[in-house]
Design an enzyme around this catalytic site. Structure first.
Site, PDB file in Angstrom:
ATOM      1  CG  ASP A 143     -28.868  -2.726  -1.931  1.00  0.00           C
ATOM      2  OD1 ASP A 143     -28.575  -2.964  -3.125  1.00  0.00           O
ATOM      3  OD2 ASP A 143     -29.402  -3.569  -1.182  1.00  0.00           O
ATOM      4  CG  HIS A 174     -13.705  -7.999  -1.819  1.00  0.00           C
ATOM      5  ND1 HIS A 174     -13.395  -7.734  -3.135  1.00  0.00           N
ATOM      6  CD2 HIS A 174     -12.735  -7.404  -1.079  1.00  0.00           C
ATOM      7  CE1 HIS A 174     -12.272  -7.028  -3.183  1.00  0.00           C
ATOM      8  NE2 HIS A 174     -11.853  -6.820  -1.950  1.00  0.00           N
ATOM      9  CB  THR A 196      -3.309  -3.631  -4.262  1.00  0.00           C
ATOM     10  OG1 THR A 196      -4.588  -4.113  -3.817  1.00  0.00           O
ATOM     11  CG2 THR A 196      -2.475  -3.184  -3.070  1.00  0.00           C
ATOM     12  CE1 TYR A 238      -3.871  -2.241   0.308  1.00  0.00           C
ATOM     13  CE2 TYR A 238      -2.607  -3.314   2.034  1.00  0.00           C
ATOM     14  CZ  TYR A 238      -3.673  -3.311   1.163  1.00  0.00           C
ATOM     15  OH  TYR A 238      -4.540  -4.366   1.139  1.00  0.00           O
ATOM     16  CG  HIS A 291      -9.940  -1.528  -5.018  1.00  0.00           C
ATOM     17  ND1 HIS A 291     -10.432  -1.729  -3.751  1.00  0.00           N
ATOM     18  CD2 HIS A 291     -10.977  -1.690  -5.870  1.00  0.00           C
ATOM     19  CE1 HIS A 291     -11.718  -2.020  -3.836  1.00  0.00           C
ATOM     20  NE2 HIS A 291     -12.079  -1.992  -5.106  1.00  0.00           N
TER      21      HIS A 291
END
Length: 146
Positions: free
Chosen positions: A91, A84, A106, A24, A104
């Protein structure tokens, strides 16, 4: 052009700068947030970036709901592990109808198989992954010009 962008970061992203720096990097979440705020100021058109981080799914959902009431025109979200797993965040984004980019740090497709599934990607305007913290810069720039 969007005047108000909300940058949301999910679980464990508060540890950026110290958490697994080989994956990161060493840039802190505070540094990312400050850079996004400054990026909006450079537009010199009253654009602003609001920032939010939570390790709690319900708080993220509540913040998305609040964004609608605040007139936020675009969301940039790194939902972290909730990417995930969270139908609730999906929603909330769909329910508010605020366009969003999924970010993201990575490349999640080079990682564990369970990270290959996203509950957000198919509804996102775009998905940016694997560009390190520059992914935030690219997403904010796009959002501010949406």
């Amino acid at each position: 052009m969007v005047k108000k962008v909300l940058l949301i970061n999910g679980p464990n992203l508060n540890l950026l700068g110290t958490r697994e720096p080989e994956k990161y990097g060493t840039t802190s979440l505070s540094d990312i947030e400050q850079a996004a705020i400054e990026q909006a100021k450079l537009k010199k058109n009253d654009s602003e970036v609001l920032t939010f981080q939570s390790n709690t799914e319900g708080f993220i959902i509540d913040r998305i709901h609040e964004a609608k009431r605040q007139g936020v025109g675009f969301v940039v979200i790194n939902a972290g592990a909730y990417t995930h797993t969270s139908v609730g965040i999906r929603d909330a984004l769909l329910g508010t109808a605020i366009p969003f980019i999924e970010v993201h740090i990575t490349n999640v497709h080079q990682r564990e198989p369970f990270r290959h599934q996203s509950y957000l990607s198919d509804k996102a305007v775009a998905v940016i992954c694997g560009l390190g913290v520059y992914g935030y810069t690219a997403a904010i720039e796009y959002a501010l010009n949406y």
